[in-house]
Design an enzyme around this catalytic site. Sequence first.
Site, PDB file in Angstrom:
ATOM      1  N   GLY A  24       0.901  -1.163   0.088  1.00 25.05           N
ATOM      2  CA  GLY A  24      -0.034   0.042  -0.128  1.00 25.05           C
ATOM      3  C   GLY A  24       0.707   1.192   0.138  1.00 25.05           C
ATOM      4  O   GLY A  24       0.236   2.317  -0.050  1.00 25.05           O
ATOM      5  N   GLU A  27       5.148   2.812   8.581  1.00 29.38           N
ATOM      6  CA  GLU A  27       4.770   1.689   9.338  1.00 29.38           C
ATOM      7  C   GLU A  27       5.903   0.962  10.151  1.00 29.38           C
ATOM      8  O   GLU A  27       5.530   0.432  11.207  1.00 29.38           O
ATOM      9  CB  GLU A  27       4.197   0.678   8.215  1.00 29.38           C
ATOM     10  CG  GLU A  27       2.495   0.967   7.682  1.00 29.38           C
ATOM     11  CD  GLU A  27       2.387  -0.075   6.493  1.00 29.38           C
ATOM     12  OE1 GLU A  27       1.230   0.112   6.218  1.00 29.38           O
ATOM     13  OE2 GLU A  27       3.019  -0.815   6.218  1.00 29.38           O
TER      14      GLU A  27
HETATM   15  O1  DER Z   1       0.584  -1.845   2.724  1.00 30.02           O
HETATM   16  C1  DER Z   1       0.530  -2.073   3.772  1.00 30.02           C
HETATM   17  O2  DER Z   1       1.757  -2.453   4.382  1.00 30.02           O
HETATM   18  C2  DER Z   1      -0.752  -2.675   4.371  1.00 30.02           C
HETATM   19  O3  DER Z   1      -0.588  -2.767   5.677  1.00 30.02           O
HETATM   20  C3  DER Z   1      -0.682  -4.325   3.993  1.00 30.02           C
HETATM   21  O4  DER Z   1       0.234  -4.983   4.536  1.00 30.02           O
HETATM   22  C4  DER Z   1      -2.084  -4.803   4.527  1.00 30.02           C
HETATM   23  O5  DER Z   1      -3.182  -4.229   3.616  1.00 30.02           O
HETATM   24  P1  DER Z   1      -4.571  -4.778   3.654  1.00 30.02           P
HETATM   25  O6  DER Z   1      -5.159  -4.632   4.995  1.00 30.02           O
HETATM   26  O7  DER Z   1      -5.393  -3.847   2.838  1.00 30.02           O
HETATM   27  O8  DER Z   1      -4.957  -6.206   3.240  1.00 30.02           O
END
Ligand code: DER
Length: 234
Positions: A104, A110
């Site tokens: 994402g 993060e």
């Molecule tokens: O891109 C990211 O780091 C998101 O946290 C991914 O790891 C999880 O995305 P989702 O909740 O849309 O599956």
Amino acid sequence: MSLLASRARGSERRRDAVIEALRFIERDWVIGVGTGATVNVLIETLRESGRKIDGAVATSKSTAARLELAGIRLIDLNDVPMLPVYIDGADAATMEGHLVKGLGGALVREKIVAACADRFVCILEGSKLGERLGAGPVPIEVIPIARSFVTRAVEKLGGEVQLREGYATENGNQLLHVHNLDIPDPVDLERRIDHIPGVVESGLFACRPADVLVIASDAGPMVRQSGLANKVPI
Ligand code: DER
């Protein structure tokens, strides 16, 4: 099962897993919140539950906007000494809590926020679990002038590199998606990638793995304590 019914079942599974994960959040805490569809459900569920937390550190503009809409106070990470918990989804995981994240695009924030947390709770679909990471791409955020250099260095590690075209991260950098990596030792590979000049962060979360996996399944969410034994000092 029709496509529509299977989607509805998937959303239900995810919601149940999110509700299970809420058990790891205590009243009046400031929590770290990741980015993506799972976290969007978490924020919505928190809002609906009427449960009060003191605030949240967001890992992206989109998460920040959703937190604000839910009436949750945004906190600057620099203003808190640590976070009791960080909650996020993942793109892939092992039972040890090693993760691939960041498809994402929010991997840098993060990783920073996860590093500041006492406990990392990761909510994911069972289908994202595997014995090894590497079946899907691993994202790497790079400083734009280093893109070709990093590409060549990562190819030497065995990966096939694809630039995410027309995309810039919130930090103004570019994202490489690395396919076909063989990852027998995720901690070692994360360190090797981090040492390449021009790499801001990789989407391998192995030095700081998830401590708890909340796995969405048809039989109901399964909670697995995972990474504490593997946590590597940074
Ligand atoms: O891109 C990211 O780091 C998101 O946290 C991914 O790891 C999880 O995305 P989702 O909740 O849309 O599956």
